[in-house]
Design a protein around this motif. Structure first.
Motif, short mmCIF file in Angstrom:
data_model
loop_
_atom_site.label_atom_id
_atom_site.label_comp_id
_atom_site.label_asym_id
_atom_site.label_seq_id
_atom_site.Cartn_x
_atom_site.Cartn_y
_atom_site.Cartn_z
N GLN A 106 38.37 -8.52 35.86
CA GLN A 106 38.32 -8.78 35.08
C GLN A 106 37.32 -7.20 33.70
N GLY A 107 36.89 -6.86 34.21
CA GLY A 107 36.07 -5.88 34.21
C GLY A 107 36.78 -4.23 34.17
N TYR A 108 37.29 -3.91 35.48
CA TYR A 108 37.62 -2.55 35.32
C TYR A 108 39.04 -3.51 35.20
N GLY A 109 39.70 -4.36 35.56
CA GLY A 109 41.07 -4.95 35.53
C GLY A 109 41.63 -5.53 34.26
N ARG A 110 41.35 -5.50 33.35
CA ARG A 110 41.31 -6.45 32.12
C ARG A 110 40.82 -6.08 31.16
N GLY A 111 39.61 -4.62 31.24
CA GLY A 111 38.56 -3.87 30.14
C GLY A 111 38.44 -4.70 29.39
N LEU A 112 37.18 -5.88 30.35
CA LEU A 112 36.46 -6.13 29.54
C LEU A 112 35.31 -5.73 29.72
N ASN A 113 34.38 -6.37 28.66
CA ASN A 113 32.65 -5.44 28.64
C ASN A 113 32.10 -5.60 30.22
N ILE A 114 31.87 -4.64 30.78
CA ILE A 114 31.36 -5.09 32.11
C ILE A 114 29.88 -5.30 31.93
N GLU A 115 29.74 -5.24 31.45
CA GLU A 115 27.56 -5.74 30.90
C GLU A 115 27.77 -6.60 30.90
N GLY A 116 29.06 -7.20 29.96
CA GLY A 116 28.96 -8.98 29.54
C GLY A 116 29.65 -9.01 30.35
N LEU A 117 30.27 -9.39 31.22
CA LEU A 117 30.72 -10.17 32.50
C LEU A 117 29.56 -9.81 33.67
N HIS A 118 28.34 -9.27 33.63
CA HIS A 118 27.40 -9.56 34.11
C HIS A 118 27.13 -10.84 33.96
N GLN A 119 26.27 -10.86 32.11
CA GLN A 119 25.50 -11.41 32.19
C GLN A 119 26.18 -12.91 31.90
N LEU A 120 27.28 -13.18 31.96
CA LEU A 120 28.20 -14.17 32.12
C LEU A 120 28.53 -15.05 33.71
N ASN A 121 28.65 -13.95 35.33
CA ASN A 121 27.41 -14.23 36.14
C ASN A 121 26.75 -14.97 37.03
N ASN A 122 25.49 -14.19 35.55
CA ASN A 122 24.39 -14.90 35.88
C ASN A 122 23.98 -15.96 35.22
N LEU A 123 24.84 -16.39 34.07
CA LEU A 123 24.45 -17.66 33.40
C LEU A 123 25.28 -18.56 34.53
N ALA A 124 26.41 -18.09 35.16
CA ALA A 124 27.38 -19.46 35.88
C ALA A 124 26.03 -19.53 36.86
#
Length: 210
Positions: A106-124
């Motif tokens: 979702q980050g490198y492939g889709r181009g979503l904000n990587i820092e935001g994805l790190h935060q999402l992972n941390n929440l999950a």
């Protein structure tokens, strides 16, 4: 038995051989007396498996943000219901994909904000990260050849350029995070298994980081 278990994740683009190598490692570690549990992402709980069906269905039309949130939801359920209890019981958990897949796809492939994805992972996950990550790296062309003639899911249908971005993302993460071990996934299956078993046994004995 270890006081606390450990989480070992397997990552790589589609067709890298993760499932095959997890099975080989599981057999070896069980023979050595370790308590082993294997999981796949998304999946592993009733809710997570239902989310998996939606995510991989080729008829699903899912935006990148919704996709990331769905993967996180499946992971949150898996971690709370399965992973943390297993770790508390001292099990060695082998995961076919975990948090790094979200960053790669979702980050490198889709181009979503990587820092935001790190935060999402941390929440999950409540901050849970793998103790060791095995990255099976193969060229995108080999991935395509290995999957030729197989029924592709929604993610596998994204094409060569997408898979190449994902692969480059994995390699970039591996260059930054010490928990990664990169293995050439184009080597013979038995050779790969021997390398992985050596790495994991040394890790479980506390020798890997020396």
């Amino acid at each position: 038995m270890m006081a606390r278990g450990c989480l070992i994740s397997f990552e790589g683009i589609d067709g890298a051989g993760k499932t095959t190598q997890i099975r080989a490692l599981e057999r070896e570690l069980r023979a050595m007396g370790y308590r082993i549990s294997t999981l796949r992402e998304p999946g592993g709980t009733e809710i997570s498996e239902r989310i998996r069906e939606l995510l991989l269905d080729t008829s699903s039309r899912i935006t990148p943000v919704a996709e990331a949130l769905l993967y996180a939801a499946a992971r949150a359920q898996l971690v709370q219901d399965v992973v943390r209890p297993l770790l508390d019981e001292g099990a060695v958990v082998l995961a076919d994909r975990f948090i790094d897949s979200t960053i790669a796809y979702q980050g490198y492939g889709r181009g979503l904000n990587i820092e935001g994805l790190h935060q999402l992972n941390n929440l999950a996950t409540g901050g849970l990260e793998p103790d060791l990550t095995i990255l099976l790296d193969i060229p995108v062309e080999l991935s395509s050849r290995r999957r030729q003639g197989m029924l592709a899911d929604r993610m596998e249908n994204e094409g060569v350029a997408f898979q190449d971005r994902v692969r480059r993302g994995y390699l970039e993460m591996a260059g930054k995070l010490p928990r990664f071990r990169v293995i050439d996934g184009s080597l013979p299956e038995e050779t790969i298994s021997a390398i992985i078993i050596d790495i994991v046994v040394r890790f479980l004995k506390g020798d890997l980081w020396d």
